[in-house]
Design an enzyme around this catalytic site. Structure first.
Site, PDB file in Angstrom:
ATOM      1  N   GLU A  24       0.607  -1.163  -0.094  1.00  0.00           N
ATOM      2  CA  GLU A  24      -0.017  -0.041  -0.115  1.00  0.00           C
ATOM      3  C   GLU A  24       0.839   1.427  -0.059  1.00  0.00           C
ATOM      4  OE1 GLU A  24      -0.704   1.885   2.974  1.00  0.00           O
ATOM      5  OE2 GLU A  24      -0.525   0.406   4.831  1.00  0.00           O
ATOM      6  N   LYS A 157      -2.732  -0.539  14.609  1.00  0.00           N
ATOM      7  CA  LYS A 157      -1.780   0.318  15.337  1.00  0.00           C
ATOM      8  C   LYS A 157      -2.224   0.718  16.702  1.00  0.00           C
ATOM      9  CE  LYS A 157      -2.331   3.020  11.533  1.00  0.00           C
ATOM     10  NZ  LYS A 157      -2.276   2.215  10.229  1.00  0.00           N
TER      11      LYS A 157
HETATM   12  N1  PSU Z   1       0.756   1.045   8.459  1.00  0.00           N
HETATM   13  C1  PSU Z   1       1.919   1.655   8.889  1.00  0.00           C
HETATM   14  N2  PSU Z   1       1.566   3.232   8.683  1.00  0.00           N
HETATM   15  C2  PSU Z   1       0.461   3.737   8.040  1.00  0.00           C
HETATM   16  C3  PSU Z   1      -0.631   2.724   7.842  1.00  0.00           C
HETATM   17  C4  PSU Z   1      -0.426   1.301   8.045  1.00  0.00           C
HETATM   18  O1  PSU Z   1       2.905   1.196   9.313  1.00  0.00           O
HETATM   19  O2  PSU Z   1       0.432   4.843   7.931  1.00  0.00           O
HETATM   20  C5  PSU Z   1      -1.810   3.273   7.042  1.00  0.00           C
HETATM   21  C6  PSU Z   1      -2.746   2.286   6.314  1.00  0.00           C
HETATM   22  O3  PSU Z   1      -2.864   2.688   4.896  1.00  0.00           O
HETATM   23  C7  PSU Z   1      -4.100   1.977   7.124  1.00  0.00           C
HETATM   24  C8  PSU Z   1      -3.982   3.645   7.522  1.00  0.00           C
HETATM   25  O4  PSU Z   1      -5.088   1.556   6.364  1.00  0.00           O
HETATM   26  O5  PSU Z   1      -2.862   3.892   8.167  1.00  0.00           O
HETATM   27  C9  PSU Z   1      -5.151   3.434   8.633  1.00  0.00           C
HETATM   28  O6  PSU Z   1      -6.022   4.818   8.313  1.00  0.00           O
HETATM   29  P1  PSU Z   1      -7.486   5.207   9.070  1.00  0.00           P
HETATM   30  O7  PSU Z   1      -7.443   4.601  10.505  1.00  0.00           O
HETATM   31  O8  PSU Z   1      -7.829   6.468   8.767  1.00  0.00           O
HETATM   32  O9  PSU Z   1      -8.291   3.930   8.279  1.00  0.00           O
END
Ligand code: PSU
Ligand code: MN
Length: 303
Positions: A24, A157
């Site tokens: 991604e 996360k």
């Molecule tokens: N993994 C990482 N860093 C990131 C992400 C994932 O190590 O920045 C990103 C991914 O693209 C994931 C997004 O889908 O963070 C989540 O965003 P949100 O919580 O707005 O869905």
């Protein structure tokens, strides 16, 4: 309708039944500071190649989903101003000819459309803390349930409400596998205190379980691959940094799609860059494992 452009090297690998791993780009444009994002994207492609698979980094350029960005395309994508694209804003960006990076949710969608069955990221999005007040849960969760792709991550996360995120995965019927662990990993830490549904110590055994899920018509499979021990953030450093980042987000009034990038950037500052080093290490580890799983995944069985 050229919404999706698959790079010839990726199309060739898919046609020949060779292993392919999707990567991604939101982590490139919004998750890591420049120029660390582009450097890391390239390192992830190298890890995938070294484990015997073809990398397919996915993003949106000039109104088309590109599956298998080349180095110059990746650099163009990462210029300031890229839009963070999930399932809700991807179509509008395509129709307007815009440029953007794909989250886990959008990447899983595009990977499944392209016939790619393994995808590596860092940490998935999930249920944010304080959900009862703001209702913010990542589109990654529903996307995992919908699209038949093995998503290799180091957990969700750590800034999130991990127990609730784990429960939602259960509710959605997403199998959560621990690689080399019974626990569900917690991004910067190896153990969230929550459990995986099953443990696998061998990528081939894990790939066979994922294939069984796909053969039954299931959606995605989430693999939890713990951050290498030498890169774990100490528990107290992590706890204090997350508390500080969350407090700063609350006082700045950050909401919606900006929350996760804001928190990651604050963590970088508060930890003096240690969170970024850990993030890159877990990403590389995930790209390697994804390549090994892709290489071991049996071909789909006809109904
Ligand atoms: N993994 C990482 N860093 C990131 C992400 C994932 O190590 O920045 C990103 C991914 O693209 C994931 C997004 O889908 O963070 C989540 O965003 P949100 O919580 O707005 O869905
Ligand atoms: Mn959100």
């Amino acid at each position: 309708m050229n919404r999706v452009r698959i790079a010839p090297r990726v199309a060739g690998a898919l046609a020949a039944g060779r292993p392919v791993v999707a990567l991604e780009t939101t982590l490139v444009t919004h998750g890591l500071p420049a120029p660390e994002g582009v450097d890391t994207a390239q390192a992830l492609e190298s890890e995938v190649r070294e484990s015997g698979a073809e990398p397919a980094t996915i993003g949106v350029l000039a109104g088309a989903v590109v599956v298998g960005l080349e180095a110059d395309e990746l650099a163009a994508l990462a210029e300031p101003g890229a839009i963070k694209l999930n399932l809700s804003n991807l179509a509008a960006a395509l129709a307007r000819g815009e440029r953007g990076s794909t989250t886990v949710a959008a990447t899983a969608w595009c990977a499944a459309r392209a016939g790619i069955r393994v995808f590596a990221t860092g940490g998935i999005g999930g249920v944010h803390r304080g959900y009862a007040e703001h209702g913010d849960a990542s589109a990654d969760l529903e996307a995992l349930a919908r699209f038949p792709v093995v998503v290799v991550s180091a957990g969700a996360k750590a800034v999130l409400d991990l127990p609730r995120t784990r429960e939602v995965l259960e509710t959605l019927g997403v199998p959560v596998y621990g690689f080399g662990t019974d626990a569900w990993p917690a991004f910067y830490r190896r153990d969230s205190g929550l459990r995986a549904d099953a443990r696998f110590d061998d990528p081939a055994a894990l790939a066979h379980a994922a294939a069984a899920h796909f053969d039954l018509g299931g959606g995605g499979v989430l693999v939890g691959n713990p951050i290498p021990a030498e890169h774990e953030l100490p528990a107290d450093v992590e706890r204090e940094a997350i508390a500080a980042a969350l407090a700063q987000a609350a006082s700045a009034g950050v909401a919606g799609r900006d929350v996760t990038p804001f928190l990651l950037e604050r963590l970088r500052v508060v930890t003096g860059g240690r969170s970024v080093t850990a993030n890159v290490a877990l990403l590389r580890n995930n790209a390697r494992l994804a390549g090994r799983i892709a290489a071991a995944l049996p071909p789909p069985r006809p109904e």
